[in-house]
Structure formats: structure tokens, C-alpha cells
Design an enzyme around this catalytic site. Structure first.
Site, PDB file in Angstrom:
ATOM      1  N   ASP A  94     -15.745  11.316   2.298  1.00 32.29           N
ATOM      2  CA  ASP A  94     -17.123  11.392   1.800  1.00 32.29           C
ATOM      3  C   ASP A  94     -17.826  12.529   2.550  1.00 32.29           C
ATOM      4  OD1 ASP A  94     -17.495  10.382   4.315  1.00 32.29           O
ATOM      5  OD2 ASP A  94     -18.427   8.517   3.680  1.00 32.29           O
ATOM      6  N   ASP A 268     -13.916   2.879  -4.473  1.00 27.76           N
ATOM      7  CA  ASP A 268     -13.637   2.598  -3.064  1.00 27.76           C
ATOM      8  C   ASP A 268     -14.646   1.570  -2.595  1.00 27.76           C
ATOM      9  OD1 ASP A 268     -16.054   4.474  -2.716  1.00 27.76           O
ATOM     10  OD2 ASP A 268     -15.696   3.698  -0.702  1.00 27.76           O
ATOM     11  N   CYS A 306       0.607 -14.924  -5.524  1.00 28.89           N
ATOM     12  CA  CYS A 306       0.713 -13.618  -4.869  1.00 28.89           C
ATOM     13  C   CYS A 306       2.063 -13.487  -4.161  1.00 28.89           C
ATOM     14  CB  CYS A 306      -0.428 -13.463  -3.873  1.00 28.89           C
ATOM     15  SG  CYS A 306      -0.417 -11.886  -2.999  1.00 28.89           S
ATOM     16  N   CYS A 308       2.661 -11.030  -1.841  1.00 27.17           N
ATOM     17  CA  CYS A 308       2.478 -10.102  -0.724  1.00 27.17           C
ATOM     18  C   CYS A 308       3.155 -10.653   0.533  1.00 27.17           C
ATOM     19  CB  CYS A 308       0.991  -9.817  -0.476  1.00 27.17           C
ATOM     20  SG  CYS A 308       0.131 -11.023   0.540  1.00 27.17           S
ATOM     21  N   HIS A 337      -3.419  -9.131   2.584  1.00 24.60           N
ATOM     22  CA  HIS A 337      -3.510  -9.835   1.306  1.00 24.60           C
ATOM     23  C   HIS A 337      -4.627  -9.268   0.418  1.00 24.60           C
ATOM     24  CE1 HIS A 337      -3.794 -12.855  -1.807  1.00 24.60           C
ATOM     25  NE2 HIS A 337      -5.103 -12.788  -1.587  1.00 24.60           N
TER      26      HIS A 337
HETATM   27 ZN   LIG Z   1      -1.048 -12.428  -0.860  1.00 22.84          ZN
END
Ligand SMILES: [Zn+2]
Length: 379
Positions: A94, A268, A306, A308, A337
Site C-alpha cells: 500500500d 485484502d 475443512c 487444512c 485455518h
Molecule cells: Zn481448517
């Protein structure tokens, strides 16, 4: 040869959302994309290897903070920000403007630039379009942002008009001061608050300067979500379709979907990483506050859907314990996560655009996440 090139792959027939790809000197990334924020040349607690593993193609870093600590001269000496932090994919920086306007209490805006005091030491500092370019040229980011004024919300029409005009003059100065256009792409920032006339003027001024990409600034600053959506509806069509469009400071799951539907390609926000640090998680069925007593003996993963690293290996009860004890590993697990969740969400958004069903996807997602409930706890 310009540093940044946008490739439009297809438009969703159901919503008008864009599937595309942005090409940078440090590789390409698919859009719509979410950019994790690495304020001080690190996405807090995550290694670059972990960010790659979860599929981040671009991260954001903050010019204001790096200029002050460790200093852009040191980063330049290291060979630029990519070498300094060992990240070989794309980086967006930025301009420092937002931090000057939001962190510093004593500031004086003049045509030349902004006088302000260091948010920690109180030291007197000055930031201008030329200085913001000099610092970003030293950092060597792939995408740089023009130095703009970020007016508070709400602002009067008259204040906003003057601010938009100054931002346009500053944008022109940024272009002139930018020394590395062949390896760094400079984006202009459309301002104008919720006023259609001013957004129109701001967009026209900036588009005439032919930037390789455009951001929409001054949103997600406290206005209701319907104001943001309406503003996007009349602003994105003012921007050229062959350049990327970046909505600054937006990262809640509903706004990422709604922004994509309105033609945004890049987002973002510190939200996923910030809330992770106090144990708030984004899951496929809504927000989960892992500190709550109900999870003390809950040995299921954070999000059962999930895959992850965190969800494959650790339970809510364990993570709750770590967060309660302020253990760094707990923060690493929740941060991993949340970032993974948003990066996967954007992958699903891109898939839905590919299949012309982003509108249906939005309905299903909002229903499951609980955004449709009257008292939904959003972010
Ligand atoms: Zn996760």
C-alpha cells in the site's frame, strides 16, 4: 512492457463476476483473489512455506510500517522485500496513506503531502506522493499503490470533492515519481465515498492516466454493507475491463462473495489473521469462538469440512486450551485455518464463476453461514 497484465478468462453469466488471472514479475495468481496481509514483512506467525502450501499467490505488505521499521534502505540493501522475507511470489504494497490517516493523531494535510507524528515514538514525519513512490521503489513490490487521501466516514460532499481532486493531482505526481514502471505496476485508487458523482469524477481522472490497475478505496470504513454494495455497483463499471480491480480492506466471507459479484478481482484484509489471534474462526457453518466453554470437551476439528493442517490434526478442545493459555502454537493453528478458509472460499468462487452459478453459490453459502438470519453475527 508493463509489469502487470490482467487476463480476463470468463464472465459469470449468472452474476457478471469475472474469472481472471493477474500476471506479475513474481508469477501469476487467479482472480477473484484474497491477499493475506503481512504488515511487517510477515503474515503474523506464518512462514512463507506455509502460505505457499495453502495456495497464496500474492500477499500484501505495509509501506508505512516498513519505512519506519526496519527502514526501506535496509530492505533495499537486502535486495528488496522478496529477498528480505524469502517470499518469491507476488507482493502488493500500500502507499502508507491509510496508516497516516488512521494511526497518527497529529496530522496536517497540505497540497505537498501530509505532516504527522510517528504512531509510537512521536517523531515528526512527512509523507508525500514522491516519498511514497521512493519507498515502494526501494521495497520492490510487484504492485504499488498511489498515495491518496483517505477521508473519514462519513464525510461531507464538499470535503469529499476537495479530497478527490487532491487525490487525482497526487496520482499524477505518483506516476511521474515512479522510477521502475517496467518491473513494478502502480495502481490508482478511486475515492469519492458514497457519492456517485465524485466516484465518477475520480474514476475518469484516474482512467485518463492509464494505470495498469485500479483500486476502490474509502470503503469498509464503517459504512453499512448495502452502501458498500451500492457504491461498487456504480463504480466498477467506470473502470476498464482489461485491468484488475482491487477492493481495499475487505475480507469478510459475505463481502468477498458480494464484491466478486460486482466485478472485483482482488481483496485484502487483516480480519482473518486478527480474529484468529483471539480465537475466532471462520467455518463453513458460520463463526466459531473457540474460547467459549462449550468447546472445552469438544474433540472435533474446528470445521469438519475443512482439510487444512489445523483441522486434520487438532481438536477444538486443544486449540481452546492453547488460546486460553496464550500459547503461540494456538495462534498459529487458528491463523492457518482462517487463511486457508478464505483462500479455499475464493477457489470455490472461481469455480462457481467457471460454471456460471455464483448466484446459486452465494445463496447456499449465506444460508449455511447464517448470513440470512435476521440476527446473524457477522464480522
Ligand atoms: Zn481448517
Amino acid at each position: 512492457m508493463t509489469a502487470i497484465r490482467y487476463e480476463l478468462i470468463k464472465t459469470c453469466r449468472q452474476t457478471g463476476a469475472r474469472l481472471g488471472r493477474v500476471h506479475t514479475p513474481h508469477g501469476s495468481f487467479d482472480t477473484p483473489a484474497f491477499m493475506p496481509v503481512g504488515t511487517l514483512a510477515t503474515v503474523k506467525t506464518m512462514s512463507p512455506e506455509e502460505l505457499k502450501e495453502m495456495g497464496a499467490g500474492i500477499i500484501l505488505s505495509n509501506t508505512y510500517h516498513l519505512w519506519l521499521r526496519p527502514g526501506s534502505d535496509i530492505i533495499k540493501e537486502a535486495g528488496g522485500l522478496h529477498a528480505f522475507m524469502n517470499w518469491d511470489r507476488a507482493i502488493l504494497t500500500d502507499s502508507g496513506g491509510f496508516q497516516v490517516f488512521s494511526l497518527s493523531e497529529f496530522r496536517k494535510i497540505e497540497e505537498e503531502g501530509v505532516h504527522f507524528r510517528h504512531h509510537l515514538s512521536g517523531e515528526k514525519l512527512f509523507l508525500s506522493p514522491e516519498k511514497a513512490m521512493e519507498v515502494q521503489n526501494a521495497l520492490g513490490s510487484d504492485i504499488m499503490m498511489a498515495f491518496d487521501e483517505c477521508p473519514p466516514y462519513p464525510a461531507t460532499f464538499e470535503y469529499m470533492r476537495k479530497s478527490v481532486e487532491r487525490t487525482s493531482r497526487w496520482a499524477e505526481r505518483c506516476l511521474k515519481a515512479h522510477k521502475r514502471p517496467e518491473d513494478q505496476g502502480l495502481f490508482g485508487i478511486v475515492q469519492g465515498g458514497e457519492f456517485e458523482e465524485l466516484r465518477r469524477q475520480s474514476a475518469a481522472d484516474l482512467v485518463s492516466l492509464d494505470f495498469p490497475g485500479y483500486a476502490i478505496g474509502g470503503l469498509s470504513v464503517g459504512e453499512p454493507k448495502d452502501v458498500m454494495n451500492r457504491t461498487l455497483e456504480f463504480t466498477t463499471p467506470l473502470l476498464p475491463s482489461n485491468k484488475p480491480r482491487y477492493l481495499m480492506g475487505v475480507g469478510s466471507p459475505d463481502s468477498l462473495i458480494d464484491g466478486s459479484i460486482r466485478g472485483i478481482d482482488m481483496f485484502d484484509c487483516v480480519l482473518p489473521t486478527r480474529i484468529a489471534r483471539n480465537g475466532t474462526l471462520m467455518t463453513s457453518t458460520g463463526r466459531l469462538v473457540v474460547k467459549n466453554a462449550q468447546y472445552a470437551r469438544d474433540f472435533r476439528p474446528i470445521d469438519e469440512e475443512c482439510d487444512c493442517y489445523t483441522c486434520r490434526n487438532y481438536s477444538r478442545a486443544y486449540i481452546r486450551h492453547l488460546i486460553h493459555c496464550n500459547e503461540t502454537f494456538g495462534i498459529r493453528l487458528t491463523t492457518y485455518h482462517n487463511l486457508y478458509f478464505l483462500l479455499r472460499l475464493m477457489e470455490k468462487v472461481r469455480q462457481a464463476i467457471r460454471e456460471d452459478r455464483l448466484g446459486d453459490f452465494r445463496e447456499e453459502f449465506f444460508e449455511r453461514y447464517g448470513f440470512n438470519k435476521p440476527n446473524a453475527k457477522n464480522f
